[in-house]
Structure formats: structure tokens, C-alpha cells
Design a protein around this motif. Sequence first.
Motif, PDB file in Angstrom:
ATOM      1  N   THR A   1      17.852 -37.524  43.113  1.00 56.28           N
ATOM      2  CA  THR A   1      16.699 -37.835  43.962  1.00 56.28           C
ATOM      3  C   THR A   1      15.543 -36.880  43.695  1.00 56.28           C
TER       4      THR A   1
ATOM      5  N   GLU B   1      23.888 -36.386  43.836  1.00 57.15           N
ATOM      6  CA  GLU B   1      22.981 -37.428  44.342  1.00 57.15           C
ATOM      7  C   GLU B   1      21.617 -36.835  44.690  1.00 57.15           C
ATOM      8  N   GLU B   2      21.612 -35.644  45.278  1.00 56.60           N
ATOM      9  CA  GLU B   2      20.345 -35.002  45.631  1.00 56.60           C
ATOM     10  C   GLU B   2      19.609 -34.511  44.389  1.00 56.60           C
TER      11      GLU B   2
ATOM     12  N   LYS C   1      11.841 -37.721  42.088  1.00 52.37           N
ATOM     13  CA  LYS C   1      10.603 -37.400  42.802  1.00 52.37           C
ATOM     14  C   LYS C   1       9.638 -36.632  41.899  1.00 52.37           C
TER      15      LYS C   1
END
Length: 101
Positions: A13, A9-10, A17
Motif C-alpha cells: 500500500t 500488505e502495508e 501511494k
Amino acid sequence: MNLERLPNEEKLTLCRKYYLGGFALLPFLWLVNVVWFFKEAFMKPPFTEQTLIKTYVKRSALGLLFWVTVLTTWITIYQHFRAQWGEVGDYLSFTIPLGTP
């Protein structure tokens, strides 16, 4: 940064970004995005976030290719025609080369 330690999930993300950051006239972020996340997107076993990471990596690569093409074209045109542009070419220069064109 070691991507192996981050949960998926990170990773998604962070990839998002960097992809969005490239639109702030920072194409270097797209290069970083492609280099860092290429293995995650195309060489790892499938996981749920992988399809979105693939999308961001592909779009980052296209954006980077666009920027490289535009900058290369502008640099080539400018280097070739700067002397013919006269004052305009000089105003666009950060430094004015000495000598004859």
C-alpha cells in the motif's frame, strides 16, 4: 521509517501511494520509492505482494529517469540560450544575472 516492522500488505500500500504520488509532479517520491523498496522488491525471499512491489519500483525508476532527463535537458537549454532569448529569457528567470552574457 523501518520497513521491517510493516506487514507485506502495508508495504504494498505504501509503495503504491508513493508511486501514484509521483504523478502529481513530485518525482522525489519516485526516488524515495526506489530507494526504500528496492531491497523488498529484488533482494528478499519471494512473498505474494513482491511482484506488485517490483512493478511499482521499476515504474518509479522509469518515471524518475524520465524526469531527470527532461529537467537536465531543460536546464541545459535554458542556461545555454537564455541570453539569446532576450526578454523572454529574462521573464523566465527568477533572478536576472548582472553583467554581460
